[in-house]
Design a protein around this motif. Structure first.
Motif, PDB file in Angstrom:
ATOM      1  N   ALA A 363       0.957  -1.018   0.056  1.00  0.00           N
ATOM      2  CA  ALA A 363      -0.073   0.037   0.156  1.00  0.00           C
ATOM      3  C   ALA A 363       0.836   1.212   0.076  1.00  0.00           C
ATOM      4  N   PRO A 366       0.727   3.549  -5.888  1.00  0.00           N
ATOM      5  CA  PRO A 366       0.173   2.778  -6.890  1.00  0.00           C
ATOM      6  C   PRO A 366       1.058   1.471  -7.195  1.00  0.00           C
ATOM      7  N   ASP A 385      -2.834  -5.311  -3.076  1.00  0.00           N
ATOM      8  CA  ASP A 385      -2.701  -4.088  -3.200  1.00  0.00           C
ATOM      9  C   ASP A 385      -3.889  -3.595  -2.374  1.00  0.00           C
ATOM     10  N   ASN A 386      -3.680  -2.675  -1.541  1.00  0.00           N
ATOM     11  CA  ASN A 386      -4.795  -1.982  -0.835  1.00  0.00           C
ATOM     12  C   ASN A 386      -4.567  -0.338  -0.646  1.00  0.00           C
ATOM     13  N   TYR A 387      -5.642   0.300  -0.718  1.00  0.00           N
ATOM     14  CA  TYR A 387      -5.489   1.489  -0.909  1.00  0.00           C
ATOM     15  C   TYR A 387      -6.122   2.488   0.289  1.00  0.00           C
ATOM     16  N   GLU A 391      -5.730   9.757   6.532  1.00  0.00           N
ATOM     17  CA  GLU A 391      -7.081  10.354   6.821  1.00  0.00           C
ATOM     18  C   GLU A 391      -7.873   9.069   7.360  1.00  0.00           C
ATOM     19  N   ILE A 491      -6.673   3.409  -9.021  1.00  0.00           N
ATOM     20  CA  ILE A 491      -6.468   4.531  -8.546  1.00  0.00           C
ATOM     21  C   ILE A 491      -5.425   5.434  -9.566  1.00  0.00           C
ATOM     22  N   ASN A 500       3.617  11.597  -4.430  1.00  0.00           N
ATOM     23  CA  ASN A 500       4.036  10.360  -3.488  1.00  0.00           C
ATOM     24  C   ASN A 500       5.621   9.924  -4.068  1.00  0.00           C
ATOM     25  N   ARG A 505       4.034  10.751   1.459  1.00  0.00           N
ATOM     26  CA  ARG A 505       3.371  11.850   0.889  1.00  0.00           C
ATOM     27  C   ARG A 505       3.756  13.306   1.293  1.00  0.00           C
TER      28      ARG A 505
HETATM   29  P1  AMP Z   1      -0.853   8.475   2.923  1.00  0.00           P
HETATM   30  O1  AMP Z   1      -1.875   9.505   3.539  1.00  0.00           O
HETATM   31  O2  AMP Z   1       0.641   8.992   3.051  1.00  0.00           O
HETATM   32  O3  AMP Z   1      -1.038   7.526   3.032  1.00  0.00           O
HETATM   33  O4  AMP Z   1      -0.860   8.805   1.373  1.00  0.00           O
HETATM   34  C1  AMP Z   1      -2.296   8.710   0.785  1.00  0.00           C
HETATM   35  C2  AMP Z   1      -2.444   8.707  -0.774  1.00  0.00           C
HETATM   36  O5  AMP Z   1      -1.500   7.747  -1.232  1.00  0.00           O
HETATM   37  C3  AMP Z   1      -3.762   8.269  -1.433  1.00  0.00           C
HETATM   38  O6  AMP Z   1      -4.408   9.492  -1.443  1.00  0.00           O
HETATM   39  C4  AMP Z   1      -3.214   7.703  -2.893  1.00  0.00           C
HETATM   40  O7  AMP Z   1      -2.884   9.030  -3.707  1.00  0.00           O
HETATM   41  C5  AMP Z   1      -1.738   7.245  -2.576  1.00  0.00           C
HETATM   42  N1  AMP Z   1      -2.028   5.878  -2.246  1.00  0.00           N
HETATM   43  C6  AMP Z   1      -2.296   5.019  -1.100  1.00  0.00           C
HETATM   44  N2  AMP Z   1      -2.243   3.757  -1.344  1.00  0.00           N
HETATM   45  C7  AMP Z   1      -2.456   3.378  -2.745  1.00  0.00           C
HETATM   46  C8  AMP Z   1      -2.516   2.308  -3.506  1.00  0.00           C
HETATM   47  N3  AMP Z   1      -2.888   1.145  -3.278  1.00  0.00           N
HETATM   48  N4  AMP Z   1      -2.713   2.938  -4.920  1.00  0.00           N
HETATM   49  C9  AMP Z   1      -2.684   3.921  -5.376  1.00  0.00           C
HETATM   50  N5  AMP Z   1      -2.448   4.828  -4.692  1.00  0.00           N
HETATM   51  C10 AMP Z   1      -2.310   5.040  -3.279  1.00  0.00           C
END
Ligand code: AMP
Length: 631
Positions: A363, A366, A385-387, A391, A491, A500, A505
């Protein structure tokens, strides 16, 4: 019950669903109301219930698993491994809590923690939770200015730091960064508590302000500090994250909702229960570190592995040997971590017996298909893969092998996690996008338990940042997404100026402000440019003040140094171009997207608002010529 039914219940009957999940944790006083959604976008989960994160993560397991390992903190940098049972964890957390109390820290006080991945960082977090203090862990890779910004917003009563971290065999002293941050901060805490590993032999101490943890700990070896029971919605911790402005947001988490989300997701998403072993390679300073190095695995009574070091040191087999040694069931890392290993010989993936390993979760950024294929084939276990975002505090899109493993679809972090009512919205029409149509990923409130409750001391910013993008009241993730007919979501990148870098971030505005502190700089624009290893890297375009005599290269070097000193090596620009003008709109806004496109050799898009076409030509020429710093 399979995923479909579990998810359906979570969104159609949220009170019944979460009421049941709430039984996974200990409540000193049970909740009187499961959900209060009367003041959306604010919502309160488990109203009237009292509980404590530390009690659930530690004390609760003493009866059944006191001698089981709770935490294994491994440092391939210092060569030290701490194997800590639940009984020992309980002792250490009580000692730490007693020290905190002796320094006047109590319920509601903020404590900033600036430490690398070491056992004491976990003790410090849990000790805060025990006494109702609000911890705010700042990632050790951040430097003094970043730390000062967070101190000024959180106004802590105490700062806890390590003497130093280590990376690639090099000692990185933390204390000088703390000193610089406190000199810059408007609200410095009265005391700094230093956990020394003896790495920084020349550490300077400020008489009266700086205290030595080991000395104080000695006074409280047998201390028993009672748990402070907190109402479910009181704040547990703050975690700062970057946005579009230069000022990071203090993401505020509650107590009860977070504990329930951790208990449920560790089991159902990560497939980890009592006595099982989870290895997350995250830093404690990130959201993943909070949730799946500390609270999640401990709340369920599992063993958590914490790792300080590079994935390639002493050799690229180290993670897999740790999996074998500790019988890791679920591993959690980032695509960048895997891309680092992908540069090495694939045979390292076979150097250990991985029969205990069931899942690899990735995670934070991308996950590109070649990396996903390489690691899936190499390990022979499903890669999930997890998003999620700082927050949300836990995955918003994922597969849930602890419940039912739905098919993996390459390129997609899967399906909504329980409680997340997600939609993809067409940015222009505000209507739900059709399958296959790009839009903004949103969550319909109320947000599920575990997600942020507000921005620290700034409810207006919570609303303005997340809930003011559409006519309907919707949480905007600020990510572009596309959903297929089966509900799998891909995403496509951020809608704002956040970049990123290696899963970290960063706000481009923060880096711009830092570059602009260099005396030669008139103006700077920072964009994220694609990078094979790190996903994205920051690239700077800067104009110099009139009359500056320094060479472009010297000025660029100064800019890079300013960023490294103020923000930390994570934000260090990969390339710096000194130009005569920056492309702007007629109203004076920087055209960052066009700059980014030019730097990536793609279409710069709509240039009708461009003020001075020469500025764009300047950038094109600079790109052809090559950077003044970097390559
Ligand atoms: P953070 O707050 O540092 O965890 O960053 C969050 C951001 O990371 C998200 O808004 C996405 O833009 C990106 N992100 C996190 N996980 C993924 C994923 N599995 N695939 C694509 N983008 C991701």
């Amino acid at each position: 019950m399979g995923y479909d039914e579990f998810y359906r219940q979570s969104v159609e009957e949220p009170e019944r669903f979460w009421g049941e999940q709430a039984r996974l944790i200990h409540w000193e006083v049970p909740p009187q109301q499961i959900l209060d959604a009367s003041k959306l976008p604010f919502r309160r989960w488990f109203v009237g219930g009292t509980t404590n994160l530390c009690y659930n993560a530690v004390d609760r397991h003493l009866a059944d698993r006191a001698e089981q390992l709770a935490l294994v903190a491994i440092s391939t940098e210092t060569g030290r491994t701490d194997e800590v049972t639940y009984r020992e964890l309980h002792r250490e957390v009580n000692r730490f809590a007693a020290v905190l109390k002796s320094l006047g820290v109590g319920k509601g006080d903020r404590v900033v923690i600036y430490m690398p991945n070491m056992a004491e960082a976990v003790y410090a977090m849990l000790a805060c939770a025990r006494i109702g203090a609000i911890h705010s862990v700042v990632f050790g890779g951040f430097a003094s200015h970043n730390l000062a910004l967070r101190i000024d917003d959180a106004e802590p009563k105490l700062l806890i730091c390590a003497d130093a971290g280590m990376r690639g065999g090099k000692v990185i002293p933390y204390k000088p960064l703390v000193d610089a941050a406190l000199a810059e901060a408007k609200a410095p805490p009265p005391h700094v508590l230093i956990v020394s590993r003896g790495l920084d032999k020349d550490m300077r101490r400020v008489e009266g302000r700086d205290l030595d943890y080991a000395t104080l700990r000695d006074q409280f070896m047998d201390a028993e500090v009672p748990v402070t029971w907190l109402e479910s919605n009181e704040p547990s911790y703050l975690l700062y994250t970057s946005g579009t402005t230069g000022k990071p947001k203090g993401i505020q988490r509650d107590v009860g909702g977070y504990a329930v989300a951790m208990a449920m997701s560790t089991r159902m998403v990560f497939d980890i229960g009592p006595g099982q072993v989870m290895f997350s390679t995250s830093d404690v300073g990130w959201a993943v570190g909070h949730s799946y190095n500390v609270y999640g695995p401990l709340i369920v009574g599992a063993t958590s592995l914490l790792y300080e070091g590079l994935p390639t040191n002493p050799d690229p087999g180290i993670w897999w040997r740790l999996c074998e040694q500790y019988k890791v069931r679920t591993m959690f890392s980032s695509p960048t971590g895997i891309r680092v290993l992908k540069k090495q010989d694939a045979s390292w993936l076979k150097c250990a017996d991985l029969s205990s390993l069931k899942w690899l979760f990735l995670a934070g950024e991308p996950l590109d298909e070649p990396t996903a294929h390489w690691i899936t084939e190499g390990l022979g276990v499903p890669v999930i893969d997890n998003y999620w975002q700082t927050e949300t505090g836990w995955p918003a899109l994922t597969l849930m092998p602890g419940l039912e493993l739905k098919p993996v679809k390459w390129g997609s972090p899967g399906l909504p996690a329980p409680g997340y009512r997600m939609k993809v919205i067409n940015e222009v029409t505000g209507q739900e996008a059709a399958p296959g149509e790009k839009g903004v990923l949103v969550i319909e409130p109320p947000l599920p338990p575990g997600c942020l409750t507000t921005v620290w001391r700034d409810d207006q910013r919570y609303i303005a940042s997340y809930f003011s993008h559409f006519k309907e009241l919707l949480y905007s993730s600020l990510d572009w997404a596309i959903r297929d007919a089966d509900g799998y979501t891909n995403i496509l990148g951020r809608t704002d100026d956040v970049i990123n870098v290696a899963g970290h971030r960063l706000g481009t505005r923060e880096i711009e402000e830092s570059v602009a502190t260099h005396s030669a700089v008139a103006e700077a624009a920072v964009v994220g440019v694609k990078d094979e290893l790190k996903g994205q890297v920051p690239v700077v375009f800067a104009t110099l003040k009139q009359g500056v005599t320094a060479t472009s290269e010297d000025a660029a070097r100064g800019m890079q140094q300013a960023v490294t000193e103020q923000l930390g090596a994570v934000a260090r620009p990969a390339r710096i171009y000194v130009v005569n003008a920056l492309p702007k709109t007629r109203s004076g806004k920087l055209l960052r997207r066009s700059l980014q496109a030019l730097a990536q050799d793609t279409d710069p898009g709509d240039l009708s608002t461009l003020d001075d076409p020469n500025a764009l030509e300047e950038v094109r020429k600079a790109l052809q010529r090559g950077p003044d710093l970097g390559s």
